[in-house]
Design a protein around this motif. Structure first.
Motif, PDB file in Angstrom:
ATOM      1  N   ARG A 126     -48.974  45.339  52.100  1.00  0.00           N
ATOM      2  CA  ARG A 126     -49.069  46.801  52.091  1.00  0.00           C
ATOM      3  C   ARG A 126     -50.477  47.300  52.389  1.00  0.00           C
ATOM      4  O   ARG A 126     -50.902  48.360  51.912  1.00  0.00           O
ATOM      5  CB  ARG A 126     -48.560  47.390  50.761  1.00  0.00           C
ATOM      6  CG  ARG A 126     -47.055  47.220  50.562  1.00  0.00           C
ATOM      7  CD  ARG A 126     -46.550  48.063  49.400  1.00  0.00           C
ATOM      8  NE  ARG A 126     -46.816  49.486  49.564  1.00  0.00           N
ATOM      9  CZ  ARG A 126     -46.094  50.316  50.321  1.00  0.00           C
ATOM     10  NH1 ARG A 126     -45.069  49.847  51.020  1.00  0.00           N
ATOM     11  NH2 ARG A 126     -46.407  51.595  50.383  1.00  0.00           N
ATOM     12  N   ASN A 127     -51.185  46.539  53.193  1.00  0.00           N
ATOM     13  CA  ASN A 127     -52.468  47.003  53.711  1.00  0.00           C
ATOM     14  C   ASN A 127     -52.220  47.781  54.998  1.00  0.00           C
ATOM     15  O   ASN A 127     -51.359  47.416  55.808  1.00  0.00           O
ATOM     16  CB  ASN A 127     -53.402  45.827  53.993  1.00  0.00           C
ATOM     17  CG  ASN A 127     -53.780  45.086  52.729  1.00  0.00           C
ATOM     18  OD1 ASN A 127     -54.127  45.699  51.719  1.00  0.00           O
ATOM     19  ND2 ASN A 127     -53.701  43.755  52.763  1.00  0.00           N
ATOM     20  N   LEU A 128     -52.983  48.841  55.196  1.00  0.00           N
ATOM     21  CA  LEU A 128     -52.807  49.672  56.380  1.00  0.00           C
ATOM     22  C   LEU A 128     -53.318  48.943  57.617  1.00  0.00           C
ATOM     23  O   LEU A 128     -54.481  48.539  57.681  1.00  0.00           O
ATOM     24  CB  LEU A 128     -53.552  51.000  56.211  1.00  0.00           C
ATOM     25  CG  LEU A 128     -53.399  52.010  57.348  1.00  0.00           C
ATOM     26  CD1 LEU A 128     -51.948  52.491  57.456  1.00  0.00           C
ATOM     27  CD2 LEU A 128     -54.332  53.201  57.134  1.00  0.00           C
ATOM     28  N   VAL A 129     -52.433  48.786  58.603  1.00  0.00           N
ATOM     29  CA  VAL A 129     -52.768  48.106  59.849  1.00  0.00           C
ATOM     30  C   VAL A 129     -53.007  49.115  60.972  1.00  0.00           C
ATOM     31  O   VAL A 129     -53.930  48.974  61.775  1.00  0.00           O
ATOM     32  CB  VAL A 129     -51.641  47.127  60.248  1.00  0.00           C
ATOM     33  CG1 VAL A 129     -51.922  46.505  61.606  1.00  0.00           C
ATOM     34  CG2 VAL A 129     -51.463  46.059  59.185  1.00  0.00           C
ATOM     35  N   ALA A 130     -52.166  50.136  61.014  1.00  0.00           N
ATOM     36  CA  ALA A 130     -52.255  51.142  62.073  1.00  0.00           C
ATOM     37  C   ALA A 130     -51.460  52.372  61.647  1.00  0.00           C
ATOM     38  O   ALA A 130     -50.796  52.379  60.601  1.00  0.00           O
ATOM     39  CB  ALA A 130     -51.724  50.583  63.392  1.00  0.00           C
ATOM     40  N   ILE A 131     -51.531  53.411  62.471  1.00  0.00           N
ATOM     41  CA  ILE A 131     -50.724  54.618  62.264  1.00  0.00           C
ATOM     42  C   ILE A 131     -49.990  54.916  63.561  1.00  0.00           C
ATOM     43  O   ILE A 131     -50.593  54.905  64.648  1.00  0.00           O
ATOM     44  CB  ILE A 131     -51.589  55.835  61.877  1.00  0.00           C
ATOM     45  CG1 ILE A 131     -52.417  55.541  60.629  1.00  0.00           C
ATOM     46  CG2 ILE A 131     -50.706  57.061  61.646  1.00  0.00           C
ATOM     47  CD1 ILE A 131     -53.841  55.170  60.919  1.00  0.00           C
ATOM     48  N   LEU A 132     -48.694  55.149  63.451  1.00  0.00           N
ATOM     49  CA  LEU A 132     -47.878  55.519  64.603  1.00  0.00           C
ATOM     50  C   LEU A 132     -47.710  57.035  64.634  1.00  0.00           C
ATOM     51  O   LEU A 132     -47.518  57.668  63.588  1.00  0.00           O
ATOM     52  CB  LEU A 132     -46.502  54.864  64.521  1.00  0.00           C
ATOM     53  CG  LEU A 132     -46.465  53.342  64.650  1.00  0.00           C
ATOM     54  CD1 LEU A 132     -45.084  52.819  64.277  1.00  0.00           C
ATOM     55  CD2 LEU A 132     -46.818  52.922  66.075  1.00  0.00           C
ATOM     56  N   THR A 133     -47.768  57.602  65.830  1.00  0.00           N
ATOM     57  CA  THR A 133     -47.660  59.052  65.980  1.00  0.00           C
ATOM     58  C   THR A 133     -46.655  59.394  67.069  1.00  0.00           C
ATOM     59  O   THR A 133     -46.626  58.752  68.121  1.00  0.00           O
ATOM     60  CB  THR A 133     -49.025  59.668  66.344  1.00  0.00           C
ATOM     61  OG1 THR A 133     -49.948  59.425  65.284  1.00  0.00           O
ATOM     62  CG2 THR A 133     -48.911  61.165  66.566  1.00  0.00           C
ATOM     63  N   ALA A 134     -45.844  60.418  66.794  1.00  0.00           N
ATOM     64  CA  ALA A 134     -44.922  60.959  67.798  1.00  0.00           C
ATOM     65  C   ALA A 134     -45.180  62.453  67.915  1.00  0.00           C
ATOM     66  O   ALA A 134     -45.173  63.174  66.909  1.00  0.00           O
ATOM     67  CB  ALA A 134     -43.471  60.700  67.405  1.00  0.00           C
ATOM     68  N   GLY A 135     -45.439  62.904  69.137  1.00  0.00           N
ATOM     69  CA  GLY A 135     -45.687  64.320  69.385  1.00  0.00           C
ATOM     70  C   GLY A 135     -44.411  65.020  69.815  1.00  0.00           C
ATOM     71  O   GLY A 135     -43.808  64.663  70.828  1.00  0.00           O
ATOM     72  N   PHE A 136     -43.995  66.015  69.043  1.00  0.00           N
ATOM     73  CA  PHE A 136     -42.749  66.727  69.325  1.00  0.00           C
ATOM     74  C   PHE A 136     -43.023  67.901  70.256  1.00  0.00           C
ATOM     75  O   PHE A 136     -43.957  68.680  70.046  1.00  0.00           O
ATOM     76  CB  PHE A 136     -42.127  67.225  68.022  1.00  0.00           C
ATOM     77  CG  PHE A 136     -40.790  67.893  68.188  1.00  0.00           C
ATOM     78  CD1 PHE A 136     -39.658  67.147  68.460  1.00  0.00           C
ATOM     79  CD2 PHE A 136     -40.673  69.271  68.068  1.00  0.00           C
ATOM     80  CE1 PHE A 136     -38.429  67.755  68.612  1.00  0.00           C
ATOM     81  CE2 PHE A 136     -39.447  69.889  68.213  1.00  0.00           C
ATOM     82  CZ  PHE A 136     -38.316  69.137  68.490  1.00  0.00           C
ATOM     83  N   LYS A 137     -42.193  68.043  71.285  1.00  0.00           N
ATOM     84  CA  LYS A 137     -42.345  69.136  72.243  1.00  0.00           C
ATOM     85  C   LYS A 137     -41.951  70.464  71.600  1.00  0.00           C
ATOM     86  O   LYS A 137     -40.828  70.626  71.126  1.00  0.00           O
ATOM     87  CB  LYS A 137     -41.463  68.901  73.472  1.00  0.00           C
ATOM     88  CG  LYS A 137     -41.877  67.741  74.354  1.00  0.00           C
ATOM     89  CD  LYS A 137     -40.922  67.623  75.537  1.00  0.00           C
ATOM     90  CE  LYS A 137     -41.313  66.497  76.467  1.00  0.00           C
ATOM     91  NZ  LYS A 137     -40.340  66.350  77.586  1.00  0.00           N
TER      92      LYS A 137
ATOM     93  N   PRO B 166     -47.294  55.210  58.677  1.00  0.00           N
ATOM     94  CA  PRO B 166     -48.239  54.093  58.546  1.00  0.00           C
ATOM     95  C   PRO B 166     -47.585  52.752  58.877  1.00  0.00           C
ATOM     96  O   PRO B 166     -46.414  52.515  58.575  1.00  0.00           O
ATOM     97  CB  PRO B 166     -48.635  54.151  57.070  1.00  0.00           C
ATOM     98  CG  PRO B 166     -47.426  54.712  56.393  1.00  0.00           C
ATOM     99  CD  PRO B 166     -46.837  55.708  57.361  1.00  0.00           C
ATOM    100  N   VAL B 167     -48.355  51.887  59.493  1.00  0.00           N
ATOM    101  CA  VAL B 167     -47.930  50.503  59.732  1.00  0.00           C
ATOM    102  C   VAL B 167     -48.612  49.644  58.672  1.00  0.00           C
ATOM    103  O   VAL B 167     -49.844  49.578  58.613  1.00  0.00           O
ATOM    104  CB  VAL B 167     -48.326  50.028  61.145  1.00  0.00           C
ATOM    105  CG1 VAL B 167     -47.873  48.585  61.359  1.00  0.00           C
ATOM    106  CG2 VAL B 167     -47.735  50.952  62.200  1.00  0.00           C
ATOM    107  N   LEU B 168     -47.812  48.993  57.830  1.00  0.00           N
ATOM    108  CA  LEU B 168     -48.345  48.196  56.722  1.00  0.00           C
ATOM    109  C   LEU B 168     -48.012  46.722  56.923  1.00  0.00           C
ATOM    110  O   LEU B 168     -46.944  46.381  57.437  1.00  0.00           O
ATOM    111  CB  LEU B 168     -47.750  48.674  55.397  1.00  0.00           C
ATOM    112  CG  LEU B 168     -47.887  50.169  55.072  1.00  0.00           C
ATOM    113  CD1 LEU B 168     -47.187  50.488  53.761  1.00  0.00           C
ATOM    114  CD2 LEU B 168     -49.351  50.584  55.021  1.00  0.00           C
ATOM    115  N   ASP B 169     -48.933  45.858  56.507  1.00  0.00           N
ATOM    116  CA  ASP B 169     -48.644  44.427  56.582  1.00  0.00           C
ATOM    117  C   ASP B 169     -47.860  44.000  55.338  1.00  0.00           C
ATOM    118  O   ASP B 169     -47.470  44.833  54.511  1.00  0.00           O
ATOM    119  CB  ASP B 169     -49.931  43.616  56.763  1.00  0.00           C
ATOM    120  CG  ASP B 169     -50.889  43.737  55.585  1.00  0.00           C
ATOM    121  OD1 ASP B 169     -50.458  44.180  54.493  1.00  0.00           O
ATOM    122  OD2 ASP B 169     -52.078  43.385  55.742  1.00  0.00           O
ATOM    123  N   SER B 170     -47.644  42.713  55.186  1.00  0.00           N
ATOM    124  CA  SER B 170     -46.826  42.208  54.076  1.00  0.00           C
ATOM    125  C   SER B 170     -47.452  42.486  52.712  1.00  0.00           C
ATOM    126  O   SER B 170     -46.758  42.494  51.691  1.00  0.00           O
ATOM    127  CB  SER B 170     -46.594  40.703  54.241  1.00  0.00           C
ATOM    128  OG  SER B 170     -47.836  40.014  54.305  1.00  0.00           O
TER     129      SER B 170
END
Length: 311
Positions: free
Chosen positions: A171-182, A165-169
């Motif tokens: 701790r509100n949710l701003v975005a979600i980062l995702t990494a796809g593993f091969k 999760p991407v949180l602001d100062s």
């Protein structure tokens, strides 16, 4: 006295045959017992080796999870990510993926699950991931999460994804980062273990759906779920264990498994199973025992022949 009278009354030839019987029967018993003992020792050695294989593969997988969490948590602090700058994030994600070829894609979603930037091209406003496990878990826990076997909607390849999760100062949710593993990266794990053809490796997600199998077998490959009894054995209270059963390929195997968790209080997100064919384990000891029995049989026949001819 009675035994002496019996043996003394026997003809010389029969006495020799009785003597040979007394000599060869204990030898036969010793060879069989020694062979069985060697088979048991080989089985125990194989069980221990299989556990070592599991530990090695689990350590490599844990490093993947740690490295992925570090990468995504660092990205989450960048100003470009915090302000949802799609153009800047796109360039950063592409460069990061080039430096980390184990990931097939890196992307970010808004809290409602819409992908707004990715390291790979995708049609804008066309992909929503709100139903994906890794997205839902990251939103629910506000922490690093792992997904399950899926075919990605961004680049349409089978994968397992990790999210942060991407949180602001505040701790509100701003975005979600995702990494796809091969999933093909698991081949590198296994090559490092230098396994013989007697072994097979299966890696599954939290539901027992295969992510990878070595060696390849389309009938029980990625996307195929483990049998219910196998999954029941590996998903119990113990985080590791060993058992024997006949697999779907009809081969009796010794299985070792390990559950992997993102933290000690979470449920397993991954299972690693290593197995070795039992007939391969016992082959050497069995051949040795039959070879010794053959030598003993030839010697016994020769001794009987000589006793019969010259007794």
């Amino acid at each position: 006295m009675y035994g002496q009278r019996i043996t003394s009354s026997l003809p010389g030839r029969k006495k020799l045959l009785l003597l040979l019987l007394i000599i060869f029967v204990p030898a036969l018993v010793i060879i069989v017992l020694s062979g069985m003992n060697e088979r048991n020792e080989d089985t125990l050695k194989a069980r221990n080796n299989t556990l070592l294989v599991i530990q090695s593969l689990a350590a490599q997988q844990e490093q993947v999870a740690i490295a992925t969490k570090q990468m995504l948590s660092t990205l989450a602090l960048l100003p470009e990510v915090q302000r949802l700058d799609a153009n800047a994030c796109s360039e950063i994600f592409r460069e990061l993926q080039n430096l980390n070829p184990s990931y097939y894609v890196i992307h970010a979603e808004t809290p409602d699950g819409n992908v707004f930037v990715a390291s790979a091209p995708f049609p804008p406003d066309s992909v929503n991931l709100s139903d994906r496990k890794h997205i839902k878990d990251a939103i629910r826990t506000l922490d690093f999460s792992a997904g399950e076997y899926i075919v990605s909607r961004v680049v349409t390849v089978p994968s397992i994804n990790y999210a942060y999760p991407v949180l602001d100062s505040n701790r509100n949710l701003v975005a979600i980062l995702t990494a796809g593993f091969k999933l093909d990266e698991y081949a590198r794990f296994i090559s490092n273990a230098n396994l013989t053809e007697a072994y097979s490796i299966v890696i599954t997600d939290h539901k027992g759906v295969r992510l990878y199998r070595w060696p390849d077998n389309e009938a029980i490959g990625p996307g195929i779920t483990l049998s219910s009894d196998s999954f029941e054995r590996i998903s119990g209270d113990s985080d590791h264990g060993i058992f024997e059963k006949i697999g779907r390929d009809g081969i009796n195997r010794v299985y070792a498994f390990r559950q992997l968790r993102l933290n000690e209080n979470s449920s397993p997100y991954l299972y690693i199973i290593a197995s070795v064919a039992k007939d391969k384990i016992l082959q050497k000891a069995t051949l040795k025992m039959f070879r010794n029995l053959s030598f003993l049989g030839v010697a016994a026949l020769l001794a009987v022949f000589l006793a019969w001819c010259f007794g």
